[in-house]
Design a protein around this motif. Structure first.
Motif, short mmCIF file in Angstrom:
data_model
loop_
_atom_site.label_atom_id
_atom_site.label_comp_id
_atom_site.label_asym_id
_atom_site.label_seq_id
_atom_site.Cartn_x
_atom_site.Cartn_y
_atom_site.Cartn_z
N GLY A 103 42.15 -1.65 55.72
CA GLY A 103 43.15 -2.41 54.61
C GLY A 103 43.22 -1.62 53.70
N GLY A 238 49.71 -0.26 53.32
CA GLY A 238 49.09 -0.74 54.26
C GLY A 238 50.15 -1.33 55.41
N ALA A 240 49.54 -4.79 56.09
CA ALA A 240 49.53 -6.23 55.95
C ALA A 240 50.60 -7.06 55.81
N THR A 246 48.13 -8.93 58.15
CA THR A 246 46.92 -9.11 57.58
C THR A 246 45.74 -9.22 58.07
N ARG A 249 43.67 -5.60 59.34
CA ARG A 249 42.77 -4.65 58.37
C ARG A 249 43.00 -3.33 58.64
#
Ligand code: PMP
Ligand code: GLU
Length: 401
Positions: A103, A238, A240, A246, A249
């Motif tokens: 994450g 990222g 997510a 999400t 990770r």
């Protein structure tokens, strides 16, 4: 041990619980008790991860990507990230300047742990994402807010940024598109910040671009693409938000080589590399057509317009005009000092509590994000839920005198 002494460390005693995760937990608990709660608290796309990305993970598992990977990430993923940075952001990070983490949150934690000595200062644009403040403190740094309110779309001036920089400043930290406000900094604004930062060679820039793909302006601009700060910028991103991943990770950073190596060293002692099959799926996400991502962005834009038009009908609520992410961050200070005859509203925490208990709509108070005048509403929810939530909010807010 006396009864007043705690078994727990001072470190954790001084740490605030993540307010976003706390509100999401409270909403879940109330729902489990049978309450009809609409949660607009958590910053999480309500869409599912696109199928081709899931397929890539299944396939990777079948192919044996079930083992430890290099701490900084599989070479094919760090290469794909390096190419993505060049393609989308005009950033030059070689694969050995990239660290893949569990994450973007861990990327930020790694950076703070790698760069901060006790008392070092971090200039944080306020309103800020809740965890910036606490991770800096957890790393024994001192967060220094540079605040701009709703009247300026939450954009501090370059002069205000400059005034916050001291000899102890280690880095400047902000997100664009911004959580919690949805504010997007454009080319000219970022260039003006870069011109200020050019004068302070001891200061790094940490640019959190996790909402890059949820941007309603024409183009996303990365501050690291300006030559003035290119060699001192750490870019965090990222999977997510842009890929609705999400729960996977998976996040990453591009950083000067020495910083990347330091972050990798820390991660190697704390969690090791991110999950192997998740990384393979991440590689596919970055190198595939972004059609599903753009479809989600378009849906968020429609919802933004819906939410703004509905919020405009609530007297006393002064909403900003977000250009990205999936949050709106209205100023609600006009309600402070009011009461429904039972409950007195003193601040945004009280207002969120009032709205949760009376309307069963979960929001997050602005205090946690460094702006006590505001509340955060995440519109990562269906149009029906958004309409119903705002209808309820309007009704209970009308009950305050
Ligand atoms: N940065 C910002 C601005 C965020 O809103 C979030 C929340 N997801 C993160 C970082 C952390 O992202 P991740 O889920 O990848 O840890
Ligand atoms: N970043 C999202 C939010 O702000 C997810 C929760 C969190 O990690 O804070 O709601």
């Amino acid at each position: 041990m006396t009864s007043t002494q705690s078994l727990l460390s001072n470190r954790v005693l001084q740490l605030a619980e993540s307010e976003t995760l706390k509100m999401a937990r409270m909403a879940r608990e109330l729902r489990a008790q049978g309450h009809d709660v609409i949660s607009l608290s958590l910053g999480e796309p309500d869409f599912d991860t696109p199928d081709h990305i899931k397929e890539a993970a299944y396939q990777a598992m079948k192919e044996g990507y079930t083992k430890y990977t290099p701490v900084s990430g599989l070479p094919e993923l760090t290469k794909a990230i390096s190419e993505k940075f060049k393609r989308d952001n005009n950033l030059d990070y070689a694969p050995d300047q990239i660290v893949v983490s569990n994450g973007a949150k861990q990327a930020i934690y790694n950076i703070c742990q790698a760069l901060l000595n006790p008392g070092d200062e971090v200039v944080v644009f306020a309103p800020y994402w809740v965890s910036y403040w606490e991770i800096v403190k957890l790393s024994e740094g001192t967060p220094v807010p540079v605040y701009a309110g709703v009247d300026r779309e939450f954009k501090p001036s370059p002069q205000e940024l400059e005034a916050a920089i001291t000899e102890r400043t280690k880095f400047v930290l902000f997100s664009s598109p911004c959580n919690p406000t949805g504010t997007v900094f454009n080319h000219a604004e970022l260039e003006a910040y870069a011109n200020v930062l050019a004068k302070y060679e001891h200061v790094y820039v940490v640019s959190d671009e996790i909402y890059e793909y949820i941007n309603f302006q024409k183009a996303h601009v990365s501050i690291g693409s300006f030559p003035q700060v290119k060699d001192r910028t750490i870019t965090v991103n990222g999977f997510a938000k842009g890929f609705a991943m999400t729960g996977w990770r998976l996040g990453y950073m591009g950083a000067p080589k020495q910083v990347a190596a330091a972050c990798s060293k820390i991660q190697g002692q704390v969690t090791s590399g991110a999950s192997a099959f998740g990384q393979k799926a991440g590689e596919v996400a970055l190198s595939s057509d972004l059609g599903p991502t753009h479809a989600m962005r378009d849906a968020f834009l429609q919802r933004r317009d819906l939410v703004l038009s509905l919020l405009r009908e609530i007297p006393g609520l002064n909403a900003n005009h977000p250009e990205g992410a999936f949050y709106v961050f209205p100023d609600v200070s006009a309600f402070y000092g009011k009461t429904d005859g039972v409950m007195q509203i003193r601040n945004s925490g009280d207002l969120c509590e009032y709205i949760l208990s009376k309307a069963q709509v979960a929001l997050v108070s602005g205090e946690a994000f460094g702006d006590p005048n505001c509340i955060r509403l995440s519109y990562a929810a269906s149009e029906a839920q958004l309409r119903e939530a705002i209808r309820r909010m309007k009704a209970v807010l009308a009950g305050l005198r």
